[in-house]
Design an enzyme around this catalytic site. Structure first.
Site, mmCIF file in Angstrom:
data_model
loop_
_atom_site.group_PDB
_atom_site.id
_atom_site.type_symbol
_atom_site.label_atom_id
_atom_site.label_comp_id
_atom_site.label_asym_id
_atom_site.label_seq_id
_atom_site.Cartn_x
_atom_site.Cartn_y
_atom_site.Cartn_z
ATOM 1 N N HIS A 126 -10.715 -5.942 -2.686
ATOM 2 C CA HIS A 126 -11.378 -5.633 -1.919
ATOM 3 C C HIS A 126 -12.301 -4.944 -2.429
ATOM 4 C CE1 HIS A 126 -8.854 -7.010 1.696
ATOM 5 N NE2 HIS A 126 -7.996 -6.265 1.372
ATOM 6 N N GLU A 175 0.839 -1.372 0.191
ATOM 7 C CA GLU A 175 -0.082 -0.072 0.104
ATOM 8 C C GLU A 175 1.004 1.381 0.045
ATOM 9 O OE1 GLU A 175 -2.828 -0.510 3.234
ATOM 10 O OE2 GLU A 175 -3.770 -2.055 2.266
ATOM 11 N N GLU A 213 -6.145 -10.493 -1.838
ATOM 12 C CA GLU A 213 -6.950 -10.266 -0.665
ATOM 13 C C GLU A 213 -8.368 -10.189 -0.951
ATOM 14 O OE1 GLU A 213 -5.500 -6.987 1.808
ATOM 15 O OE2 GLU A 213 -3.443 -7.767 1.568
HETATM 16 C C1 XIL Z 1 -6.349 -6.625 8.161
HETATM 17 C C2 XIL Z 1 -6.990 -7.853 8.919
HETATM 18 O O1 XIL Z 1 -7.848 -8.540 7.994
HETATM 19 C C3 XIL Z 1 -7.635 -7.386 10.107
HETATM 20 O O2 XIL Z 1 -7.691 -8.564 11.007
HETATM 21 C C4 XIL Z 1 -6.519 -6.259 10.829
HETATM 22 O O3 XIL Z 1 -7.144 -5.822 12.040
HETATM 23 C C5 XIL Z 1 -6.284 -5.246 9.879
HETATM 24 O O4 XIL Z 1 -5.803 -5.694 8.774
HETATM 25 N N1 XIL Z 1 -4.958 -4.909 3.402
HETATM 26 C C6 XIL Z 1 -3.979 -5.713 3.862
HETATM 27 C C7 XIL Z 1 -4.385 -6.562 5.043
HETATM 28 O O5 XIL Z 1 -3.035 -5.574 3.117
HETATM 29 O O6 XIL Z 1 -3.268 -6.634 5.819
HETATM 30 C C8 XIL Z 1 -5.292 -6.114 5.935
HETATM 31 O O7 XIL Z 1 -5.736 -7.142 6.882
HETATM 32 C C9 XIL Z 1 -6.659 -5.682 5.132
HETATM 33 C C10 XIL Z 1 -6.105 -4.624 4.137
#
Ligand code: XIL
Length: 765
Positions: free
Chosen positions: A458, A368, A486
């Site tokens: 996402h 990110e 993800e």
């Molecule tokens: C999220 C986890 O799912 C949660 O449990 C935690 O509280 C926060 O992080 N992008 C990412 C992940 O790269 O690491 C994140 O995961 C979600 C967004």
């Protein structure tokens, strides 16, 4: 409910009088314990009602009644194995493994000998199962069938009415009905119940079939040794009953999910390893988990998890070495010197990457680092997030962290990972960054510095797969590996999903996985972020493949087989357009609405397309032979028109499809009319502005826009229909559009595609 007993209304003539709805649900019906002296009578009832069932037959009775058995088979029913002598084979029985094996074998053999077909389903006498029995059934390649929907017709004093209501009360899509062709009581009460059950279920929209046919309809191939109380539908099928997802993607790409160390050795882990072949630690390998205090590395939890995953034969992906979140403050706090920050970064990356060397296939080296929707994507440095690492080190921290990771674990694939990469500006900035760094470092350990780009994924229901495709093609053109890292798709709120949202969510998953299959040659891994809705980081929006009870959702079946999911659900996905009315009349357009508007019905403009729920309102329409007149009242707006993009200003848009042909592109009868709260206009196509008149009036956080929109291609008549929609754009205090509300078209595509518009009926008097 009024129940009619006897043949009457449910007989074949009876059915003729009834218009059953087109079935949308499927239920299986089965009869146990035959063949018997009632076989012919039952078969006649089934024949008359045009039902094909599954008969679980007792081996010994088959042997004694070969004619009846053949009759069942030749009439098109399915035959299952119900043991040889109805002996106790499960937990409550005395039979040892050898006896169980013999009972099942003899039964299947005699059924095969009599009908030519070997049974694939087994139901235990008294539904008494044990692990040993299950093992034997599995060895014989049969599935175990339970009884999700039981008539309880074996009970001594039960009446026909009670049998019927037991079944109707428990009926559900994908269910398996259990009745008996023979039992200790009056078997005819069951036979009398059958036509009524069939009739009532058909009225409710069920198709009634055999167990095998149900599985086929649900696209499930029942597995040996697995027990099914119901089959394959979204609402049933526990995660550990469903076909393994990973088998759908063999030779295409790895398919993964996340876990935490606490799940090691739990039933959830069994489910994860059943469906997925690669695991990401949801949190356990992030900087704050591994080095909360400077120099003190805490690997125990992560190691336990990684080793268990590897022992299970799954792979591990590492997430993440450098990120602006979930990292301890000491690493890169405000005011730290560049050299100290670089030391901290390199110590962390070296130690962690070296520790997991050989155990992870890849790392998200940097997570990110690019801002959202960067205005100047050509300049990737200017597009970098002002993160602690950036502030402490400067833009060269990107190259530095990748080089450090490469040295520490040359075997692992090194990924840049980010979200919203379906945004073309963000994708372009990432593309430029990776291209430059790889051109500059073409040979680090025999290959360019960055091996892959991870698109987090996402997503939401209105994510446009075309944008995902464009970004995928862009990254693939760099020659790097692509992974979806993800994936989750938000659909619904408050931990609830409507049936429609479940199907729409499935459709987005299906669309994406079809796309991934297309580009499988370039994709390393597709990982879902969360096993089930209950454990998801976005739990309230239910974004996963399994629900809170670990049952497979439509989304699961969409991923399992995207093509058949779309084929089976296309009808449900057609959205009914909303219909509103325009009254007849010619209002005066000015800052104060003409009293004529008072009697016109208001339509709500309140369906939000973005996460932020800002300005919304209502719309009214009037018409005469020349023009459509539109009045939009907006409330809850933080009025702002700072953006040079007119659609980002607080404004209303009207969309018109004069011939209501719902084309996927604009033709000459189609137009988009935008007016901001200051009465500034913009049009698509620009020629649509000819003859257009508008007025706007502001009152605190509300504003009203009235418009005269000349008809371009039609002279409208009373009772005709036009395609119509309205959108309210809400700007943030920074002048960026943060909210979009619409009347009907939730695709976000109204500006170029009329197929999602609502419909306006032109009423005279
Ligand atoms: C999220 C986890 O799912 C949660 O449990 C935690 O509280 C926060 O992080 N992008 C990412 C992940 O790269 O690491 C994140 O995961 C979600 C967004």
């Amino acid at each position: 409910m009024a129940l009619v007993l006897g043949g009457g209304c449910a007989s074949r003539e009876g059915q003729g009088r009834h218009q059953y709805p087109v079935p949308e649900m499927t239920i299986a019906i089965s009869f146990d314990d035959g063949p018997s002296e009632k076989t012919e009578q039952l078969l006649a009832v089934l024949r008359e009602n045009n039902v094909k069932a599954t008969f679980f037959l007792v081996g010994q009775l088959v042997e004694n009644n070969p004619e009846k058995t053949r009759l069942i088979f030749t009439e098109g029913h399915e035959i299952g194995n119900h043991s040889y002598g109805f002996e106790g084979l499960g937990k409550n029985g005395k039979a040892g493994e050898a006896a169980i094996r013999e009972s099942l074998r003899a039964t299947s053999a005699i059924i095969k000998e009599t009908t030519g077909k070997e049974p694939v389903y087994f139901r235990a006498p008294n539904l008494d199962y044990s692990d040993t029995l299950t093992g034997v059934v599995k060895d014989m390649g049969m599935s175990l069938i339970g009884a999700g929907v039981s008539g309880r017709d074996w009970e001594a004093d039960i009446s026909t009415e009670e049998i019927i209501s037991n079944i109707l009360g428990a009926a559900k899509d994908g269910g398996i009905i259990l009745l008996h062709e023979r039992h200790s009581g009056d078997t005819e009460r069951t036979i009398r119940a059958v036509p009524v059950i069939v009739h009532e279920l058909r009225l409710r929209g069920y198709e009634i079939v055999s167990v095998g046919e149900l599985a086929k309809k649900k696209g499930v191939s029942p597995e040996a040794g697995i027990r099914y109380d119901s089959i394959g539908n979204a609402m049933n099928g526990r995660a550990d009953n469903t076909p393994p997802l990973k088998e759908s993607y063999i030779n295409q790409f790895l398919i993964g999910n996340v876990m935490s160390p606490g799940e090691t050795g739990t039933p959830r882990f069994d489910i994860l390893s059943r469906h997925f072949n690669v695991i990401t630690a949801e949190n356990a390998m992030k900087p704050s988990s591994l080095q909360r205090e400077k120099g003190i590395f805490t690997f125990e939890q992560a190691d336990r998890m990684v080793d268990a995953v590897l022992a299970q034969g799954l792979k591990v992906h590492g997430h993440t070495l450098a990120w602006h979140q979930q990292s301890p403050d000491w690493m890169n706090h405000e005011g730290i010197s560049r050299s100290e920050a670089m030391e901290n970064l390199s110590a962390h990356v070296k130690t962690v990457a070296a520790h997991f060397k050989g155990r992870v296939i890849s790392w998200d080296v940097l997570n990110e680092a690019i801002i959202d929707n960067p205005p100047e994507p050509a300049d990737w440095r200017a597009s970098l997030r002002q993160s602690p690492w950036y502030k402490a080190i400067g833009p060269d921290y990107v190259e530095f962290v990748f080089k450090t990771a490469r040295e520490a674990d040359p075997g692992a694939k090194l990924y840049y990972n980010d979200y919203n990469l379906d945004n073309q500006n963000k994708a372009l900035a990432v593309y430029n960054m990776v291209r430059e760094l790889n051109e500059k470092n073409p040979d680090t350990g025999g290959r360019p510095l960055i091996d892959g780009v991870g698109m987090q994924g996402h997503y939401r229901l209105n994510t446009n797969t075309d944008n995902v495709r464009l970004s995928m093609e862009r990254f693939i053109s760099l020659g790097v590996e692509l992974s979806i890292t993800e994936l989750d798709i938000q659909a619904g709120s408050d931990s609830r999903q409507t049936d429609r949202q479940l199907v729409e969510q499935g459709a987005v998953y299906a669309g994406l996985f079809s796309l991934f299959r297309e580009y499988a040659a370039h994709i390393g891994r597709v990982s879902i972020w969360g096993l089930d809705d209950g454990s998801s980081w976005r739990s309230a929006a239910s974004p996963c493949l399994f629900d809170r009870e670990l049952k497979a959702k439509p989304a699961f079946y969409a991923v399992l087989n995207p093509v058949s999911f779309i084929a089976e659900n296309s009808i449900k996905l057609i959205r009914e357009a909303k219909q509103g009315e325009a009254s007849y009349g010619t209002p005066v357009i000015g800052p104060n609405p003409d009293p004529l508007w008072n009697n016109v019905p208001a339509l709500p403009v309140d369906q939000y397309l973005m996460a932020w729920q800002g300005a919304s309102g209502t719309v009214k329409a009037l018409w005469d032979e020349k023009n459509l007149y539109v009045l939009v009242q907006v409330h809850n707006a933080e009025l702002n028109k700072a953006s040079p993009n007119t659609y980002e200003q607080d404004s209303v848009e009207v969309f018109i499809d004069e011939d209501n042909q719902k084309t996927s592109f604009f033709r000459k009868d189609d137009g988009q009319y935008r007016v901001n709260f200051d009465n500034e206009t913009s049009f698509n196509p620009p020629s649509a502005g000819t003859g257009f008149v508008s007025a706007a009036a502001v009152r605190e956080k509300s504003y009203t826009v009235t418009m005269t929109i000349p008809f371009k291609t039609i002279v409208p008549a009373a009772d005709s229909f036009i395609g119509f929609d309205v959108q309210i754009n809400g700007a943030s205090a920074q002048g960026i559009r943060q909210s979009v509300a619409v009347w009907n078209d939730t695709t976000g595509n109204s500006f170029q595609d009329t197929s999602g518009y609502g419909v306006l009926k032109l009423i005279k008097n």
